[in-house]
Design an enzyme around this catalytic site. Structure first.
Site, short mmCIF file in Angstrom:
data_model
loop_
_atom_site.label_atom_id
_atom_site.label_comp_id
_atom_site.label_asym_id
_atom_site.label_seq_id
_atom_site.Cartn_x
_atom_site.Cartn_y
_atom_site.Cartn_z
N HIS A 118 0.85 -1.20 0.03
CA HIS A 118 -0.01 0.07 -0.09
C HIS A 118 0.97 1.32 -0.10
CE1 HIS A 118 -2.64 2.99 1.87
NE2 HIS A 118 -3.76 2.04 1.64
N ASP A 195 3.30 -4.62 7.63
CA ASP A 195 2.07 -3.73 7.49
C ASP A 195 1.04 -4.87 7.97
OD1 ASP A 195 -0.01 -2.56 6.94
OD2 ASP A 195 0.58 -1.82 5.06
N GLN A 198 -4.27 -5.30 6.86
CA GLN A 198 -5.19 -6.19 6.33
C GLN A 198 -5.33 -7.34 7.10
OE1 GLN A 198 -7.79 -5.47 4.02
NE2 GLN A 198 -7.07 -3.15 3.77
N LYS A 221 -9.96 -0.73 10.65
CA LYS A 221 -10.10 -1.83 9.84
C LYS A 221 -10.68 -2.97 10.55
CE LYS A 221 -7.54 -0.14 6.19
NZ LYS A 221 -7.89 0.51 5.06
N CYS A 359 -4.73 2.50 -3.44
CA CYS A 359 -3.49 3.18 -2.94
C CYS A 359 -2.48 2.23 -3.22
CB CYS A 359 -3.53 3.25 -1.59
SG CYS A 359 -5.01 4.48 -1.07
C1 LIG Z 1 -2.36 -2.77 3.68
C2 LIG Z 1 -2.75 -1.45 3.79
N1 LIG Z 1 -1.95 -0.61 4.65
C3 LIG Z 1 -1.88 0.63 5.24
C4 LIG Z 1 -3.16 1.15 5.06
C5 LIG Z 1 -3.31 2.48 5.68
O1 LIG Z 1 -4.28 2.65 6.59
P1 LIG Z 1 -5.06 4.11 7.03
O2 LIG Z 1 -5.53 4.65 6.00
O3 LIG Z 1 -6.02 3.35 8.00
O4 LIG Z 1 -3.78 4.53 7.73
C6 LIG Z 1 -4.04 0.40 4.25
C7 LIG Z 1 -5.47 1.21 3.97
O5 LIG Z 1 -6.15 0.87 3.11
C8 LIG Z 1 -3.95 -0.72 3.65
O6 LIG Z 1 -5.01 -1.61 3.30
#
Ligand SMILES: Cc1ncc(COP(=O)(O)O)c(C=O)c1O
Length: 403
Positions: A118, A195, A198, A221, A359
């Site tokens: 992302h 990260d 998800q 999430k 993203c």
């Molecule tokens: C894999 C992953 N990492 C990071 C993020 C960023 O999350 P946030 O927008 O809550 O900071 C997302 C959001 O869609 C994501 O799917």
């Protein structure tokens, strides 16, 4: 528990009978226990945590610290780790790249990340590499659209100082062998950043087993309200790192000329935290524990197989996934129909999916796509909703091409 029974815990579905929500990877719906916790917090406990010497302020601080311990327990982060509250996963990942990356990387070093990451775990590394003169390297996917561990192995070397990868993709439906990847990175002494945004609402996180240096996720999430994220990091690294944000509550002494910082975790928690959101995350953890990851995984595997089975019957839909590693997110395209048109037509029928690049522009480019449509499921979804999506996709074709 069957999804139909679980749904009763989510007022959103009762109030939105005409909505088919298939965008949980963007943000999850919230159970009553979470929604009620926000009301409870603001009606009964609201005060700035730790700022006042009165009982109510201490109560907010207690909520903060209880939630920290609960989350460490929930993610199996043992004594070597500390948990820092942030406003989101994005902020947590930026904290690592600024406070660790910016101060430790230099020309000649390499940062290795996956093409599937992302932007929150990609653009920050681009920026830090540019600032420090280090090199950003990518590892790619295998023919099944899974992370290519052979490519990963090839790209690791003694110059690799940081490895950052997603624990589960927000685009492709794969799962990642986190412990194995961390072990491989450790052979070269690289700092590892996972990260888990998800992953957190779908799979048991086990930080001690992963042995990663950092792990980040967002509360929203995982059933909690928006406004809270977490960074779990190795204490010895966090202790050595400079703060990311500076201001109230992260200091020990301040004079006109200088400052000494508070111990971790406070050193990384400048300013007023969103204690209401943190309290809601506390309750979200209770709810996930109540349903249990085992049940969540079972329900979602079932639903996802059903989704694949049904969507594969639509010969005009092209899907992108690894059959051996199915998770909860699935992207697809329909030839000659723009994803935005797909989502607009589906929206007309109350079906919410995500379209665009999610993203993850480099990943889309790598797949030869400008954009795609994404269905993401959660344990509160039902087969009826998937049937409705399939019906909606047939409608999309009909609207664009005629019956
Ligand atoms: C894999 C992953 N990492 C990071 C993020 C960023 O999350 P946030 O927008 O809550 O900071 C997302 C959001 O869609 C994501 O799917």
């Amino acid at each position: 528990m069957r999804p139909e029974e679980i749904r009763k815990d989510f007022p959103f579905f009762e109030k939105n009978k005409n909505i088919t929500y298939l965008d949980s990877a963007a943000t999850s719906q919230k159970p009553s226990i979470v929604i009620d916790s926000l009301k409870e917090y603001y009606e009964t406990f609201n005060a700035n945590a730790g700022r006042g010497s009165y009982g109510l302020s201490a109560k907010s601080k207690e909520i903060l610290e209880n939630t920290r311990e609960k989350l460490k327990d929930f993610t199996k982060a043992g004594h070597d780790y500390e948990l820092i509250f942030t406003k989101s996963a994005t902020e947590a990942l930026n904290l690592v790249s600024y406070s660790y990356g910016l101060n430790n990387l230099k020309k000649g070093d390499q940062v290795l990340i996956s093409i599937a990451d992302h932007h929150a775990n990609l653009v920050n590394w681009q920026y830090i590499c540019e600032k420090t003169g280090s090199e950003l390297k990518y590892f790619y996917l295998d023919e099944n659209l899974n992370l290519d561990l052979e490519d990963y192995r090839r790209k690791l070397n003694s110059k690799t100082k940081i490895v950052a990868f997603t624990g589960a993709s927000n685009v492709l439906s794969f799962e990642v062998e986190i412990a194995k990847m961390v072990e491989m990175a450790k052979e070269y002494g690289a700092v590892t950043v996972v990260d888990a945004t998800q992953l957190i609402s779908h799979r048991q996180i086990d930080v001690d087993a992963y042995k990663c240096d950092f792990l980040a996720f967002s509360g929203h999430k995982a059933l909690a309200s928006q406004g809270v994220g977490c960074l779990i990091g190795k204490k010895d690294l966090l202790n050595k790192m400079d703060p990311f944000l500076l201001g109230g509550d992260m200091i020990e002494y301040v004079t006109e000329e200088s400052v000494s910082y508070a111990e971790i975790p406070s050193k990384f928690e400048a300013g007023t935290l969103d204690i209401g959101a943190i309290y809601s995350l506390n309750k979200a953890v209770d709810y996930i524990n109540h349903i249990g990851y085992e049940s969540i995984e079972k329900i979602e595997r079932n639903l996802f197989s059903y989704l694949l089975e049904e969507i594969e019957k639509l010969d005009f839909v092209k899907i992108y996934y690894d059959p051996s590693h199915s998770h909860t997110n699935l992207i697809f395209t329909i030839e000659n129909i723009h994803p935005h048109d797909i989502s607009q037509i589906l929206d007309y029928y109350g079906i919410c999916i995500r379209t665009g690049h999610h993203c993850a522009q480099p990943l889309h480019r790598y797949l030869g796509l400008n954009s795609s449509s994404r269905v993401s499921i959660a344990f509160y979804n039902t087969k009826e909703e998937i049937n409705r999506l399939i019906w909606g996709l047939k409608k999309v074709k009909e609207v664009i091409y005629g019956a």
